[in-house]
Design a protein around this motif. Structure first.
Motif, short mmCIF file in Angstrom:
data_model
loop_
_atom_site.label_atom_id
_atom_site.label_comp_id
_atom_site.label_asym_id
_atom_site.label_seq_id
_atom_site.Cartn_x
_atom_site.Cartn_y
_atom_site.Cartn_z
N LEU A 212 10.30 25.99 27.29
CA LEU A 212 10.21 24.93 26.29
C LEU A 212 9.96 23.55 26.92
O LEU A 212 9.32 22.71 26.31
CB LEU A 212 11.47 24.89 25.44
N LEU A 213 10.45 23.32 28.13
CA LEU A 213 10.22 22.03 28.79
C LEU A 213 8.73 21.78 29.04
O LEU A 213 8.21 20.73 28.64
CB LEU A 213 11.01 21.93 30.10
N PRO A 214 8.00 22.72 29.65
CA PRO A 214 6.55 22.46 29.83
C PRO A 214 5.81 22.33 28.51
O PRO A 214 4.89 21.51 28.38
CB PRO A 214 6.05 23.67 30.62
N ILE A 215 6.21 23.12 27.52
CA ILE A 215 5.56 23.01 26.20
C ILE A 215 5.83 21.64 25.61
O ILE A 215 4.94 21.01 25.04
CB ILE A 215 6.05 24.14 25.27
N GLY A 216 7.06 21.16 25.74
CA GLY A 216 7.41 19.84 25.22
C GLY A 216 6.64 18.73 25.91
O GLY A 216 6.19 17.78 25.26
N ILE A 217 6.47 18.84 27.21
CA ILE A 217 5.73 17.81 27.95
C ILE A 217 4.27 17.79 27.53
O ILE A 217 3.70 16.72 27.27
CB ILE A 217 5.87 18.04 29.47
N VAL A 218 3.66 18.94 27.42
CA VAL A 218 2.24 19.01 27.02
C VAL A 218 2.08 18.55 25.57
O VAL A 218 1.15 17.80 25.25
CB VAL A 218 1.70 20.44 27.22
N LEU A 219 2.99 18.97 24.70
CA LEU A 219 2.93 18.56 23.30
C LEU A 219 3.12 17.04 23.18
O LEU A 219 2.42 16.38 22.42
CB LEU A 219 4.00 19.29 22.49
N GLY A 220 4.05 16.49 23.95
CA GLY A 220 4.28 15.04 23.92
C GLY A 220 3.07 14.27 24.41
O GLY A 220 2.72 13.22 23.85
N ALA A 221 2.43 14.74 25.46
CA ALA A 221 1.22 14.08 25.96
C ALA A 221 0.10 14.15 24.93
O ALA A 221 -0.60 13.16 24.70
CB ALA A 221 0.78 14.71 27.27
N GLY A 222 -0.05 15.30 24.30
CA GLY A 222 -1.08 15.45 23.27
C GLY A 222 -0.84 14.54 22.08
O GLY A 222 -1.76 13.90 21.57
N LEU A 223 0.41 14.47 21.62
CA LEU A 223 0.71 13.59 20.49
C LEU A 223 0.58 12.12 20.87
O LEU A 223 0.18 11.30 20.04
CB LEU A 223 2.11 13.88 19.96
N GLY A 224 0.88 11.78 22.12
CA GLY A 224 0.69 10.40 22.57
C GLY A 224 -0.78 10.01 22.56
O GLY A 224 -1.14 8.91 22.14
N VAL A 225 -1.63 10.91 23.01
CA VAL A 225 -3.07 10.65 22.98
C VAL A 225 -3.56 10.54 21.54
O VAL A 225 -4.34 9.64 21.20
CB VAL A 225 -3.84 11.77 23.74
N TYR A 226 -3.08 11.42 20.68
CA TYR A 226 -3.47 11.39 19.26
C TYR A 226 -3.07 10.07 18.61
O TYR A 226 -3.88 9.44 17.92
CB TYR A 226 -2.83 12.57 18.53
N LEU A 227 -1.84 9.62 18.83
CA LEU A 227 -1.39 8.36 18.24
C LEU A 227 -2.17 7.17 18.79
O LEU A 227 -2.48 6.23 18.05
CB LEU A 227 0.10 8.16 18.50
#
Length: 79
Positions: free
Chosen positions: A34-49
Motif C-alpha cells: 500500500l505504501l508504493p501505491i499511495g506514493i504513486v497515487l499521490g504523485a498522480g493526483l498532484g500532477v492532475y491538480l
C-alpha cells in the motif's frame, strides 16, 4: 515563481499524504504494497491538480472570491 511553488507543493503534499495513508494501511493490515501505491497515487493526483489549476488560470476562470467589506448606511426609515 508563485505557480512553480504551488505546483511543487501539490506534488510534495500529494506524495506525503497518500504515502502516509499507504504506510498506515500497511502497518495495520500487515501488508507491504500500500505504501508504493499511495506514493504513486499521490504523485498522480498532484500532477492532475497542478494541470487543472493551471488550465483554470489560463482560461481566466475566476478564483475563489475574496471577502469584501460592505458598509451599510442608515436611512430615515431604519431608526
Amino acid at each position: 515563481m508563485d505557480q512553480g511553488m504551488r505546483a511543487l507543493s501539490y506534488l510534495i503534499s500529494g506524495v506525503l499524504l497518500y504515502g502516509a495513508l499507504g504506510w498506515v494501511g500497511d502497518h495495520f493490515l500487515h501488508t507491504n504494497f500500500l505504501l508504493p501505491i499511495g506514493i504513486v497515487l499521490g504523485a498522480g493526483l498532484g500532477v492532475y491538480l497542478t494541470i487543472k489549476r493551471l488550465q483554470a488560470q489560463e482560461l481566466g476562470a475566476p478564483q475563489a472570491p475574496r471577502a469584501t467589506r460592505t458598509t451599510t448606511t442608515k436611512t430615515e426609515g431604519d431608526r
